[in-house]
Design an enzyme around this catalytic site. Structure first.
Site, PDB file in Angstrom:
ATOM      1  N   ARG A 113     -25.877  -6.087  24.787  1.00  0.00           N
ATOM      2  CA  ARG A 113     -25.149  -5.613  23.610  1.00  0.00           C
ATOM      3  C   ARG A 113     -24.090  -6.614  23.111  1.00  0.00           C
ATOM      4  NH1 ARG A 113     -23.533   0.173  22.349  1.00  0.00           N
ATOM      5  NH2 ARG A 113     -24.844   0.543  24.145  1.00  0.00           N
ATOM      6  N   ARG A 134     -23.158   3.722  34.637  1.00  0.00           N
ATOM      7  CA  ARG A 134     -23.918   2.525  34.289  1.00  0.00           C
ATOM      8  C   ARG A 134     -22.978   1.326  34.273  1.00  0.00           C
ATOM      9  NH1 ARG A 134     -28.286   2.381  29.408  1.00  0.00           N
ATOM     10  NH2 ARG A 134     -28.146   0.180  28.968  1.00  0.00           N
TER      11      ARG A 134
HETATM   12  C1  FAD Z   1     -25.759   4.217  28.383  1.00  0.00           C
HETATM   13  C2  FAD Z   1     -26.221   4.052  26.959  1.00  0.00           C
HETATM   14  C3  FAD Z   1     -27.439   3.441  26.716  1.00  0.00           C
HETATM   15  C4  FAD Z   1     -27.907   3.272  25.422  1.00  0.00           C
HETATM   16  N1  FAD Z   1     -29.099   2.647  25.213  1.00  0.00           N
HETATM   17  C5  FAD Z   1     -29.550   2.468  23.956  1.00  0.00           C
HETATM   18  C6  FAD Z   1     -30.770   1.788  23.699  1.00  0.00           C
HETATM   19  O1  FAD Z   1     -31.467   1.351  24.607  1.00  0.00           O
HETATM   20  N2  FAD Z   1     -31.147   1.608  22.405  1.00  0.00           N
HETATM   21  C7  FAD Z   1     -30.388   2.059  21.366  1.00  0.00           C
HETATM   22  O2  FAD Z   1     -30.759   1.874  20.209  1.00  0.00           O
HETATM   23  N3  FAD Z   1     -29.243   2.725  21.594  1.00  0.00           N
HETATM   24  C8  FAD Z   1     -28.812   2.939  22.839  1.00  0.00           C
HETATM   25  N4  FAD Z   1     -27.654   3.592  23.061  1.00  0.00           N
HETATM   26  C9  FAD Z   1     -26.967   4.146  21.933  1.00  0.00           C
HETATM   27  C10 FAD Z   1     -26.163   3.079  21.223  1.00  0.00           C
HETATM   28  O3  FAD Z   1     -25.155   2.611  22.077  1.00  0.00           O
HETATM   29  C11 FAD Z   1     -25.570   3.711  20.028  1.00  0.00           C
HETATM   30  O4  FAD Z   1     -26.593   4.271  19.254  1.00  0.00           O
HETATM   31  C12 FAD Z   1     -24.841   2.669  19.214  1.00  0.00           C
HETATM   32  O5  FAD Z   1     -23.792   2.081  19.938  1.00  0.00           O
HETATM   33  C13 FAD Z   1     -24.279   3.337  18.021  1.00  0.00           C
HETATM   34  O6  FAD Z   1     -23.668   2.333  17.248  1.00  0.00           O
HETATM   35  P1  FAD Z   1     -22.605   2.729  16.204  1.00  0.00           P
HETATM   36  O7  FAD Z   1     -22.173   1.477  15.506  1.00  0.00           O
HETATM   37  O8  FAD Z   1     -23.118   3.842  15.350  1.00  0.00           O
HETATM   38  O9  FAD Z   1     -21.389   3.381  17.013  1.00  0.00           O
HETATM   39  P2  FAD Z   1     -20.461   2.759  18.129  1.00  0.00           P
HETATM   40  O10 FAD Z   1     -21.130   1.690  18.889  1.00  0.00           O
HETATM   41  O11 FAD Z   1     -19.899   3.930  18.862  1.00  0.00           O
HETATM   42  O12 FAD Z   1     -19.294   2.065  17.285  1.00  0.00           O
HETATM   43  C14 FAD Z   1     -18.315   2.826  16.635  1.00  0.00           C
HETATM   44  C15 FAD Z   1     -17.206   1.875  16.205  1.00  0.00           C
HETATM   45  O13 FAD Z   1     -16.286   2.607  15.429  1.00  0.00           O
HETATM   46  C16 FAD Z   1     -14.963   2.368  15.905  1.00  0.00           C
HETATM   47  N5  FAD Z   1     -14.202   3.575  15.623  1.00  0.00           N
HETATM   48  C17 FAD Z   1     -14.257   4.755  16.293  1.00  0.00           C
HETATM   49  N6  FAD Z   1     -13.446   5.651  15.718  1.00  0.00           N
HETATM   50  C18 FAD Z   1     -12.865   5.026  14.668  1.00  0.00           C
HETATM   51  C19 FAD Z   1     -11.951   5.446  13.674  1.00  0.00           C
HETATM   52  N7  FAD Z   1     -11.455   6.683  13.680  1.00  0.00           N
HETATM   53  N8  FAD Z   1     -11.575   4.572  12.721  1.00  0.00           N
HETATM   54  C20 FAD Z   1     -12.089   3.289  12.696  1.00  0.00           C
HETATM   55  N9  FAD Z   1     -12.958   2.837  13.631  1.00  0.00           N
HETATM   56  C21 FAD Z   1     -13.360   3.703  14.585  1.00  0.00           C
HETATM   57  C22 FAD Z   1     -15.135   2.092  17.394  1.00  0.00           C
HETATM   58  O14 FAD Z   1     -14.032   1.353  17.915  1.00  0.00           O
HETATM   59  C23 FAD Z   1     -16.422   1.279  17.390  1.00  0.00           C
HETATM   60  O15 FAD Z   1     -16.182  -0.089  17.152  1.00  0.00           O
HETATM   61  C24 FAD Z   1     -27.145   3.762  24.351  1.00  0.00           C
HETATM   62  C25 FAD Z   1     -25.910   4.377  24.588  1.00  0.00           C
HETATM   63  C26 FAD Z   1     -25.456   4.518  25.882  1.00  0.00           C
HETATM   64  C27 FAD Z   1     -24.113   5.201  26.121  1.00  0.00           C
END
Ligand code: FAD
Length: 245
Positions: free
Chosen positions: A116, A197
């Site tokens: 990641r 993990r």
């Molecule tokens: C153990 C594990 C394994 C996974 N394996 C996979 C996989 O194999 N394949 C896959 O596709 N997905 C996987 N996922 C899921 C994947 O991690 C998420 O789908 C992905 O991180 C989502 O990305 P995102 O940008 O939507 O959210 P996030 O990665 O949660 O990012 C959110 C961002 O918003 C910021 N933020 C939060 N609140 C606020 C706020 N109020 N104001 C401003 N900023 C804010 C945070 O700091 C962060 O930078 C896994 C998750 C876990 C926990």
């Protein structure tokens, strides 16, 4: 740096809340279709922690518009083998190519697995290259919209309000945007299960004899990821040449 085919500016302003992989990719694509983009992130600085994930054909296809990122995406990818175990701990499949698990006649047999932090860094580098600088330390505490006025916006922790044409709430599972999107706040509910993990450099992990014996590389140097079923639990171990979780 390759040229990116950006469409004519369309005058639409977009505010992305959250600089995770979802928010960054959304920011890039909005910029590419001609929008003006800002990104608010609550962290004080880049946070690219985490271990690994898999992306499939639809996400990989997005990169066709981004030649440098596409190249980097495949450079940082690795392709583990996968074995699956049932509730009794018996191996039921594998080791087979991980891509076989998502193969269907409709979807090309393509996946890529990334650390990641590496993937996040590729997105950050691309944003910097096109001149979008993330605004750190800006925590969104509320969202608003004015459908008649055609404006939406966010409220930050310091009370300041920021209006825009389109808000993309990419701030993760606890997003305060639920109130608007679902019409009411949506509380998180615990599943009652937990997963532990953690990632180690492989040379450290392999100093443990049990791990070294169990997670042997194949004869041709490939790593094997294991997925174990359990009562209400799911355990996963994988390794490549650099990391073990
Ligand atoms: C153990 C594990 C394994 C996974 N394996 C996979 C996989 O194999 N394949 C896959 O596709 N997905 C996987 N996922 C899921 C994947 O991690 C998420 O789908 C992905 O991180 C989502 O990305 P995102 O940008 O939507 O959210 P996030 O990665 O949660 O990012 C959110 C961002 O918003 C910021 N933020 C939060 N609140 C606020 C706020 N109020 N104001 C401003 N900023 C804010 C945070 O700091 C962060 O930078 C896994 C998750 C876990 C926990």
């Amino acid at each position: 740096m390759s040229t990116i085919e950006r469409r004519e500016p369309n005058g639409i302003s977009v505010l992305v809340s959250g600089a995770g992989i979802g928010g960054l990719m959304a920011a890039l694509e909005c910029w590419r279709i001609g929008c003006n983009v800002r990104v608010f992130e609550r962290s004080k600085t880049n946070v690219t922690s985490g271990d690994s994930f898999t992306i499939g054909p639809s996400a990989l296809d997005t990169f066709k518009h981004w030649p440098d990122m596409e190249k980097q995406c495949y450079e940082i990818a690795y392709y583990p083998l996968l074995s699956q175990f049932n509730l009794k701990g018996e191996k039921i499949a594998g080791p087979v190519e991980m891509s076989k698990f998502i193969h269907s006649h409709k979807v090309p047999n393509r996946i890529a697995r990334h650390m990641r932090p590496d993937f996040h860094a590729v997105l950050l580098e691309q944003l910097k290259a096109i001149g979008i600088y993330l605004e750190y330390g800006k925590e969104v505490v509320d969202y608003f919209e004015n459908a008649q006025g055609g404006q939406a916006g966010v409220v930050l922790e310091d009370g300041s309000k920021h209006s825009t044409d389109l808000v993309i709430a990419a701030d993760g599972v606890r997003s305060p945007s639920w109130g608007l999107v679902a019409g009411q706040p949506v509380a998180n509910r615990s599943s009652g299960n937990a997963i532990f993990r953690v990632a180690y450099p492989v040379e450290h992990a392999l100093t443990d004899p049990m791990i070294a014996e169990h997670f042997q590389l194949t004869d041709d140097g490939r790593s094997v990821m294991e997925m174990w079923a359990g009562p209400g639990a799911y355990a996963m171990f994988w390794r490549n040449k650099d990391f073990m979780t």
